[in-house]
Design an enzyme around this catalytic site. Sequence first.
Site, PDB file in Angstrom:
ATOM      1  N   GLU A  10      34.123  45.288  31.995  1.00 56.05           N
ATOM      2  CA  GLU A  10      34.687  44.810  30.740  1.00 56.05           C
ATOM      3  C   GLU A  10      33.932  43.585  30.217  1.00 56.05           C
ATOM      4  O   GLU A  10      33.668  43.479  29.015  1.00 56.05           O
ATOM      5  CB  GLU A  10      36.170  44.453  30.915  1.00 56.05           C
ATOM      6  CG  GLU A  10      37.041  45.620  31.357  1.00 56.05           C
ATOM      7  CD  GLU A  10      37.165  45.764  32.871  1.00 56.05           C
ATOM      8  OE1 GLU A  10      38.161  46.350  33.319  1.00 56.05           O
ATOM      9  OE2 GLU A  10      36.276  45.290  33.616  1.00 56.05           O
ATOM     10  N   CYS A  51      41.209  43.224  35.209  1.00 56.34           N
ATOM     11  CA  CYS A  51      41.664  42.162  36.107  1.00 56.34           C
ATOM     12  C   CYS A  51      42.005  40.926  35.263  1.00 56.34           C
ATOM     13  O   CYS A  51      41.710  40.891  34.061  1.00 56.34           O
ATOM     14  CB  CYS A  51      40.574  41.839  37.128  1.00 56.34           C
ATOM     15  SG  CYS A  51      39.187  40.906  36.448  1.00 56.34           S
ATOM     16  N   HIS A  80      31.796  42.157  35.751  1.00 50.88           N
ATOM     17  CA  HIS A  80      32.683  43.316  35.689  1.00 50.88           C
ATOM     18  C   HIS A  80      32.334  44.146  34.451  1.00 50.88           C
ATOM     19  O   HIS A  80      31.757  43.640  33.484  1.00 50.88           O
ATOM     20  CB  HIS A  80      34.143  42.863  35.603  1.00 50.88           C
ATOM     21  CG  HIS A  80      34.643  42.231  36.846  1.00 50.88           C
ATOM     22  ND1 HIS A  80      35.988  42.025  37.082  1.00 50.88           N
ATOM     23  CD2 HIS A  80      34.007  41.720  37.938  1.00 50.88           C
ATOM     24  CE1 HIS A  80      36.157  41.443  38.254  1.00 50.88           C
ATOM     25  NE2 HIS A  80      34.954  41.243  38.793  1.00 50.88           N
ATOM     26  N   CYS A 111      38.957  39.544  33.303  1.00 51.45           N
ATOM     27  CA  CYS A 111      38.559  40.408  32.187  1.00 51.45           C
ATOM     28  C   CYS A 111      39.598  40.371  31.071  1.00 51.45           C
ATOM     29  O   CYS A 111      39.231  40.341  29.893  1.00 51.45           O
ATOM     30  CB  CYS A 111      38.354  41.831  32.680  1.00 51.45           C
ATOM     31  SG  CYS A 111      36.929  41.993  33.782  1.00 51.45           S
TER      32      CYS A 111
END
Length: 169
Positions: free
Chosen positions: A55, A83, A53, A86
């Site tokens: 992040e 999320c 992801h 993250c």
Amino acid sequence: MELTKWMNLAAKYGQDGLDRGDGGPFGSVIVRNGHVIGKGWNQCFLLSDPTAHAEIQAIRDACKQLQTLELVGGVMYATAEPCPMCLSAIYWAQLDAVYFACSKEISANAGFNDRKIYQQLELPWNARSLNMVQMPNEAATHLMQSWIEKMQGKQHEPTNSGPDHPECA
């Protein structure tokens, strides 16, 4: 305004990655003392990695560049609300703040619905839909005990002890 500048940069990384087909519509930068120390965009498709992801990639980039596990003083700018995975990484990296553009509800409308994960995290481990079994093991217990012994008596040095986990430092 500086905040807009950093969020626009996060959006640019996200857009560039999306245009290349690297992954979903997400970008992120980490800023400390007015300088970008990490950048990331969703690379799940590119790397065949569900953890890539934006992040997470920004945290990996910053930690690698600075040769540290702690990003105290850093501020993340992300195109969407992080999320649960993250968010956990953000706490472990000890960032000071997160600014995000799109809420988790907007992300859910775009097909990125984390509702089940949030619901599952509230349950005890043995009540989750994922089969989880605690399996006591002497070797694993010894491994953890070795770490505890190694860390006892050491003065605090920057480590990734994580949020609220002083027993691991």
